[in-house]
Scaffold this motif. Sequence first.
Motif, mmCIF file in Angstrom:
data_model
loop_
_atom_site.group_PDB
_atom_site.id
_atom_site.type_symbol
_atom_site.label_atom_id
_atom_site.label_comp_id
_atom_site.label_asym_id
_atom_site.label_seq_id
_atom_site.Cartn_x
_atom_site.Cartn_y
_atom_site.Cartn_z
ATOM 1 N N LEU A 1 44.581 16.126 29.906
ATOM 2 C CA LEU A 1 43.126 16.021 30.040
ATOM 3 C C LEU A 1 42.503 17.399 30.054
ATOM 4 C CD1 LEU A 1 42.801 13.407 32.941
ATOM 5 C CD2 LEU A 1 42.834 12.977 30.484
ATOM 6 N N TRP A 2 41.273 17.489 29.542
ATOM 7 C CA TRP A 2 40.463 18.695 29.709
ATOM 8 C C TRP A 2 39.781 18.603 31.060
ATOM 9 C CZ3 TRP A 2 41.233 22.779 26.964
ATOM 10 C CH2 TRP A 2 41.676 22.671 25.640
ATOM 11 N N LEU B 1 29.081 25.976 26.498
ATOM 12 C CA LEU B 1 28.729 24.960 27.491
ATOM 13 C C LEU B 1 28.208 23.697 26.824
ATOM 14 C CD1 LEU B 1 28.391 23.988 30.396
ATOM 15 C CD2 LEU B 1 26.189 25.196 30.455
ATOM 16 N N ASP B 2 27.336 23.814 25.838
ATOM 17 C CA ASP B 2 26.804 22.627 25.170
ATOM 18 C C ASP B 2 27.914 21.819 24.500
ATOM 19 O OD1 ASP B 2 24.228 23.166 26.002
ATOM 20 O OD2 ASP B 2 23.608 24.068 24.096
ATOM 21 N N GLU B 3 28.918 22.488 23.940
ATOM 22 C CA GLU B 3 30.039 21.777 23.324
ATOM 23 C C GLU B 3 30.868 21.055 24.386
ATOM 24 O OE1 GLU B 3 34.107 22.721 20.802
ATOM 25 O OE2 GLU B 3 32.425 24.114 20.603
ATOM 26 N N ALA B 4 31.091 21.689 25.518
ATOM 27 C CA ALA B 4 31.837 21.043 26.596
ATOM 28 C C ALA B 4 31.094 19.811 27.104
ATOM 29 C CB ALA B 4 32.104 22.036 27.729
ATOM 30 N N VAL B 5 29.768 19.903 27.228
ATOM 31 C CA VAL B 5 28.968 18.741 27.628
ATOM 32 C C VAL B 5 29.086 17.646 26.573
ATOM 33 C CG1 VAL B 5 26.607 17.913 28.009
ATOM 34 C CG2 VAL B 5 27.390 20.015 29.121
ATOM 35 N N GLY C 1 33.529 11.288 25.570
ATOM 36 C CA GLY C 1 34.719 10.720 26.187
ATOM 37 C C GLY C 1 35.960 11.582 26.038
ATOM 38 N N ASP C 2 35.787 12.819 25.589
ATOM 39 C CA ASP C 2 36.924 13.729 25.458
ATOM 40 C C ASP C 2 37.213 14.479 26.754
ATOM 41 O OD1 ASP C 2 37.298 13.027 22.761
ATOM 42 O OD2 ASP C 2 35.761 14.463 22.150
ATOM 43 N N VAL C 3 36.248 14.547 27.642
ATOM 44 C CA VAL C 3 36.427 15.041 29.007
ATOM 45 C C VAL C 3 36.114 13.843 29.903
ATOM 46 C CG1 VAL C 3 35.602 16.618 30.799
ATOM 47 C CG2 VAL C 3 35.744 17.412 28.428
ATOM 48 N N VAL C 4 37.122 13.364 30.647
ATOM 49 C CA VAL C 4 36.932 12.163 31.465
ATOM 50 C C VAL C 4 37.121 12.417 32.958
ATOM 51 C CG1 VAL C 4 37.516 10.585 29.587
ATOM 52 C CG2 VAL C 4 39.321 11.372 31.135
ATOM 53 N N ASN C 5 37.613 13.579 33.328
ATOM 54 C CA ASN C 5 37.794 13.929 34.731
ATOM 55 C C ASN C 5 36.423 13.967 35.403
ATOM 56 O OD1 ASN C 5 37.602 16.411 36.656
ATOM 57 N ND2 ASN C 5 39.730 15.741 36.815
ATOM 58 N N GLY C 6 36.254 13.182 36.480
ATOM 59 C CA GLY C 6 34.946 13.037 37.126
ATOM 60 C C GLY C 6 34.306 14.336 37.568
#
Length: 178
Positions: free
Chosen positions: A43-44, A124-128, A134-139
């Motif tokens: 996970l990312w 930052l905008d790409e990470a958001v 759904g590529d970053v799912v860690n809460g």
Amino acid sequence: MPGGGTARREVVEHLGAVAVVALDDDGRVTLIHQYRHPLGRRLWELPAGLLDAAGESPLEAARRELAEEVGLAANSWVTLVDVAVSPGFTDEVVRVFLARGLSAVDRDEQGEEEADLEARTFPLDEAVAMALAGDVVNGPAVSGLLAAQAVVAGRAEGRPADAPFRDRPTRFARRSEG
């Protein structure tokens, strides 16, 4: 229960944790990619770790984890959000910080998990966008990235780095000490 009734509950007690949105001068955030067995894949996530050192403040823990996991230090810290990970069954709450004014420090790997992680920077905008796709799912990562974007854009303000941490878990740590 509210209203005076009782109910049986199973609760997973936790030490609590911290996570860091480490934002460089070019607006890039450092994410780590590591294996998480419960989901069976990598996970990312944000650099993060447990509040497991006696007497260590959440800010001190965040500084330690940032150095251990990605070899960074920061000179500016703000509290973004506190995330109750899954309050229906655990008291785990993660405090997410925004760290700026980054500089490289020696990375102090503490175990197998940190030796296996991959660190990478993203705008930052790409990470958001990764979170929304759904590529970053860690809460804590999703919450922290969205909060950081709001703060950076001037739509919200963070709290002081030492802001009160009302929901920090304490039961497990107290019992473990004794």
